[in-house]
Design an enzyme around this catalytic site. Structure first.
Site, PDB file in Angstrom:
ATOM      1  N   HIS A 184     -35.666 -26.325  24.784  1.00 35.48           N
ATOM      2  CA  HIS A 184     -35.261 -25.829  23.468  1.00 35.48           C
ATOM      3  C   HIS A 184     -34.473 -24.531  23.653  1.00 35.48           C
ATOM      4  O   HIS A 184     -34.997 -23.555  24.169  1.00 35.48           O
ATOM      5  CB  HIS A 184     -36.498 -25.589  22.608  1.00 35.48           C
ATOM      6  CG  HIS A 184     -36.169 -25.112  21.225  1.00 35.48           C
ATOM      7  ND1 HIS A 184     -35.543 -25.915  20.304  1.00 35.48           N
ATOM      8  CD2 HIS A 184     -36.361 -23.923  20.616  1.00 35.48           C
ATOM      9  CE1 HIS A 184     -35.381 -25.245  19.181  1.00 35.48           C
ATOM     10  NE2 HIS A 184     -35.861 -24.022  19.345  1.00 35.48           N
ATOM     11  N   ASP A 186     -32.511 -21.780  21.517  1.00 37.18           N
ATOM     12  CA  ASP A 186     -32.139 -21.253  20.211  1.00 37.18           C
ATOM     13  C   ASP A 186     -30.676 -20.830  20.241  1.00 37.18           C
ATOM     14  O   ASP A 186     -30.255 -20.040  21.099  1.00 37.18           O
ATOM     15  CB  ASP A 186     -33.019 -20.061  19.847  1.00 37.18           C
ATOM     16  CG  ASP A 186     -34.417 -20.494  19.432  1.00 37.18           C
ATOM     17  OD1 ASP A 186     -34.528 -21.558  18.788  1.00 37.18           O
ATOM     18  OD2 ASP A 186     -35.391 -19.793  19.745  1.00 37.18           O
ATOM     19  N   ASP A 305     -38.725 -26.774  15.815  1.00 32.99           N
ATOM     20  CA  ASP A 305     -39.064 -25.350  15.721  1.00 32.99           C
ATOM     21  C   ASP A 305     -38.632 -24.700  14.423  1.00 32.99           C
ATOM     22  O   ASP A 305     -38.475 -23.489  14.370  1.00 32.99           O
ATOM     23  CB  ASP A 305     -38.434 -24.598  16.919  1.00 32.99           C
ATOM     24  CG  ASP A 305     -38.985 -23.190  17.064  1.00 32.99           C
ATOM     25  OD1 ASP A 305     -40.175 -22.986  16.782  1.00 32.99           O
ATOM     26  OD2 ASP A 305     -38.230 -22.294  17.459  1.00 32.99           O
ATOM     27  N   HIS A 510     -31.968 -22.284  12.633  1.00 30.88           N
ATOM     28  CA  HIS A 510     -33.289 -21.893  12.117  1.00 30.88           C
ATOM     29  C   HIS A 510     -33.774 -20.504  12.518  1.00 30.88           C
ATOM     30  O   HIS A 510     -34.919 -20.146  12.201  1.00 30.88           O
ATOM     31  CB  HIS A 510     -34.338 -22.948  12.502  1.00 30.88           C
ATOM     32  CG  HIS A 510     -34.612 -23.041  13.968  1.00 30.88           C
ATOM     33  ND1 HIS A 510     -34.167 -24.100  14.731  1.00 30.88           N
ATOM     34  CD2 HIS A 510     -35.271 -22.238  14.821  1.00 30.88           C
ATOM     35  CE1 HIS A 510     -34.550 -23.927  15.982  1.00 30.88           C
ATOM     36  NE2 HIS A 510     -35.224 -22.803  16.060  1.00 30.88           N
TER      37      HIS A 510
END
Length: 819
Positions: A184, A186, A305, A510
């Site tokens: 993951h 970001d 997430d 997000h």
């Protein structure tokens, strides 16, 4: 956020013939090894990647001297903060290179240590009631006895003892874990957009390198969309432009089914705040990219997430060709434990998607015994399904899987006493879950995260920019479509609109739209909004020039006429303001058809003008024949009447438009959270700087204004406006905010009784309770809404509308908007 380069010249001693040789590099910053002008290995201490394998068995024919380059970034896996993991960048941070060595790697010792790690974990974690824990313990003890650390010839016998345990198989009923490599990343968080380019390259090249030596490894890549600078596109696109050799390797592995793009959207967007149209565009842009680059659309929506999931998402997924959904964020609930890990999720229109939460409650597993045992023990749908996901690899700041994670899981592939662990793919997992789905439960409505409620309000300018830019792009598309319909020569600005939409979609990531990012990212986001507004205004002007060309000619109308456009889908009668002489404003009451325009030459006269009157006690009344209001000297509503109903909306003794200040000291993270106990610290804002005064005396428009001091050093100025024929009161509010750990809201107690309030969401609305009967109810003390929330009973109701806010609540009869 800069990088520096090291040139590393290596000379391997001839005496190391037949040995495995590594280049070891340990530093505080993330690094990338380059060889022959290609990236070959990411280096990240926090991600347990501190060496690059030069040769697995040095041959005489191999070059013994070689040159590498290491690009070292001045940030770690989680940014450049000081102290804790989540911290703003520290301008005084220094990055140290701690180790740069050429070493011989003893593969036999490494394998022996991994064997012992798995056996000791089994001995500790399987429990005294399980005989396998004792078998593992005694086997480990025998290995220690057999092994002489000074005599490598004893290592194979010790490893044979471990192999005997690992080769004892499970029964047919054992739970199967579907392990998938995962990383993951970001798109922006504790680092700016630009740094994510390098994070992707470091992580992906390491995964590719692992795959070339572990052909069974699969990797689910869930982040498609990222725009580091305006007009660049997805992560894959700029990896193709910045790292073309790496991109070619990824394409080959994707064709083989190892490197698996998942997700379906442009970025992993916030699941609550983007508008319905924005969410459609997320899926449209994401699925279009899948089709163009990989020849297929995605059937799994992958959003592990984000901070809650709108009840509209199932319908949007199904409309985008997606019938499966994976996340894990609801495991973070602060109050209630979500009752399922595998279930059908039903949206507001009845659309359903098969949903899976990995029962290990993480997307960053490391292949340990404790994690696979938790995955089985924690599964809330035992008996209904016998398969679950296991996402392994370092995440958030990138990193991805390591060789040690794979080696651990190889030993647990089918070992008696442990669940089966198989390297799998999202499609394999969901296919088997679909076959087992006959007994699954259904969850109806939103998946509300009972944490991070502060992200609905944090960074007010980002929230305002998002809403304004959504409106701008809507208007450009409406006007451009009308222009094409009227004049086929008009060039619809498809490519420009796609660029603007992609920029807006990027900011809906997000950790950007929620405001849970560093200031540098906020500044980037606000700049992108400025660019969208500027380009959008130009495209609007071009469309209007084409659409209304004849009406805009000087001879077509008198100097006193105005062209008014309506981009909404219903006829509107409203008061408009246009610039007048000397910087004044000229008001006019106009009626404009749905999705159309009108040339206003003679303003429409209202049947009843607005009347504004000041009373002896300093209060002011305003009335327009539709509604009547009374305001006290602090701008609070003491009365609000819909005249036809003869009914007052404000309860006796209460004040609406009451500003209130709360302490905001959350348990965990400032930018993310607001806790329920903040409600116990409510302080009405009552310090008057400028009392209520009339600013427009009536006619087409009446208005009043006042100013308050908020907290120790903030100010609030508000203009309250009532227009002719208008059924609502408008509040233009400006706050000069200088408080820390405070939360400002405005409250409207209303004389309406209902057990549910209604909130606008994407393409629909949702009802939530106004009471706190259960823990599920009071956990929603602060919720999100889009443009309105409403409290109604039979025949009467009051709605609170906004143009740039998302945080809200309705408890008993008080509507509250978080500012």
């Amino acid at each position: 956020w800069e990088t520096c380069w090291f040139k590393v010249e290596l000379s391997i001693p001839p005496a190391w013939a037949g040995r495995e040789v590594h280049f070891v590099w340990e530093s505080d910053g993330e690094g990338m090894v380059w060889q022959d002008a290609q990236p070959v290995q990411g280096l990240t201490k926090e991600g347990e990647k501190t060496s690059y394998i030069l040769t697995r068995s040095l041959k005489e024919s191999e070059p013994h001297s070689l040159t590498l380059y290491v690009e070292l970034a001045c940030n770690g896996l989680f940014g450049a903060g000081k102290g804790s993991m989540i911290a703003p960048p520290d301008p005084d941070r220094r990055v140290t290179l701690n180790k740069a060595e050429l070493v011989v790697f003893n593969r036999d010792v490494y394998e022996l240590l991994v064997d012992l790690e798995i056996l000791l974990d089994m001995a500790q974690l399987l429990g005294e009631e399980n005989q396998r824990s004792f078998q593992a313990l005694y086997t480990a003890n025998q290995m220690v006895n057999v092994c002489d650390v000074t005599d490598p010839s004893t290592f194979p016998a010790a490893r044979d003892l471990a192999a005997a345990i690992f080769s004892q198989r499970n029964g047919e009923s054992q739970h199967t874990i579907h392990a998938m490599g995962h990383c993951h990343i970001d798109s922006a968080w504790l680092w700016p957009y630009e740094e994510t380019i390098r994070k992707c390259a470091r992580s992906w090249v390491t995964v590719v390198h692992l795959m070339e030596h572990n052909p069974e490894l699969t990797f689910a890549c869930s982040q498609l969309g990222l725009t580091p600078v305006p007009w660049q596109a997805q992560q894959f696109q700029w990896v193709r432009s910045c790292y073309p050799g790496l991109y070619a390797r990824i394409q080959r592995l994707a064709a083989k089914g190892q490197f698996i793009p998942v997700g379906g959207t442009w970025v992993e967007m916030d699941g609550n705040l983007p508008s319905g149209e924005s969410m459609v565009r997320q899926f449209l842009q994401g699925q279009r990219f899948f089709q163009e680059q990989f020849g297929r659309i995605c059937t799994e929506f992958w959003l592990p997430d984000t901070f809650g999931y709108s009840a509209q998402l199932p319908q949007l997924m199904r409309g985008s060709g997606i019938r499966r959904f994976l996340t894990q964020k609801l495991s973070w609930n602060l109050v209630n434990s979500f009752p399922h890990h595998t279930f059908f999720w039903e949206g507001i229109d009845g659309s359903q998607v098969l949903t899976h939460f990995p029962p290990g409650d993480s997307y960053g597993m490391q292949g340990r015994v404790a994690e696979v045992l938790k995955t089985v023990k924690n599964n809330k749908d035992k008996g209904r399904v016998n398969h679950s996901a296991f996402l392994f690899g370092f995440g958030d700041g990138g990193g991805g899987p390591t060789q040690k994670m794979l080696d651990r899981m190889k030993r647990m592939r089918d070992t008696d006493g442990l669940p089966r662990v198989q390297i799998s793919t999202p499609d394999q997992l969901f296919s088997v879950l679909e076959k087992e789905s006959s007994q699954l439960c259904t969850w109806v409505g939103e998946l509300f995260l009972e944490l991070h409620n502060g992200t609905y309000t944090t960074q007010a300018q980002i929230k305002k920019g998002n809403r304004e830019c959504e409106r701008v792009l809507h208007d450009v598309e409406v006007l451009s479509s009308l222009a094409v319909a009227q004049d086929s020569a008009f060039q619809y600005p498809a490519s420009q609109l796609q660029q603007l939409w992609r920029l807006l979609l990027l900011n809906q990531f997000h950790d950007v739209l929620p405001g849970s990012c560093i200031q540098l990212v906020v500044e980037d986001a606000l700049q992108y909004y400025t660019e969208i507004r500027r380009a959008g205004a130009r495209l609007q002007q071009e469309a209007v020039q084409c659409l209304c060309r004849d009406l805009l000619q000087p001879q077509a109308c008198s100097t006193h006429s105005s062209l008014v456009l309506n981009t909404l889908a219903w006829e509107r009668t409203e008061v408009i303001a246009s610039p007048g002489p000397g910087g004044t404003e000229t008001l006019a009451l106009v009626t404009v058809p749905s999705m159309g325009y009108a040339l206003v030459q003679e303003p429409f006269v209202p049947p009843q003008p607005v009347a504004v009157r000041k009373q002896e006690d300093g209060s002011i009344t305003m009335e327009n024949g539709v509604i009547a209001v009374c305001l006290d000297t602090m701008g609070r509503l003491t009365s609000l009447q819909l005249l036809d109903s003869g009914r007052s909306s404000v309860p006796d003794g209460c004040y609406a438009n009451q500003f209130a200040l709360f302490d905001d000291v959350p348990l965990y993270w400032d930018a993310w959270d607001v806790m329920d106990y903040h409600l116990q610290t409510r302080k009405p804002v009552t310090t008057l700087l400028q009392p209520l005064e009339i600013t427009l005396a009536g006619g087409l428009r009446g208005s009043v204004s006042f100013s308050l001091q908020v907290g120790k050093s903030s100010t609030l100025t508000q203009e309250i406006i009532l227009d002719a024929m208008c059924p609502y009161l408008r509040f233009l509010t400006q706050v000069e905010w200088k408080e820390a750990h405070k939360f400002l809201k405005v409250e409207f107690p209303v004389q309406v009784r209902s057990t549910n309030a209604t909130y606008e969401i994407q393409f629909g609305h949702l009802q939530r309770p106004t009471h706190w009967n259960t823990s599920w109810d009071w956990a929603r003390f602060e919720v999100w809404a889009h443009k309105w929330l409403d409290l109604s009973e039979h025949g009467f109701g009051v709605a609170l509308l906004n143009d740039c806010k998302y945080g809200a609540s309705a408890h008993r009869n008080v509507l509250s908007l978080s500012l």
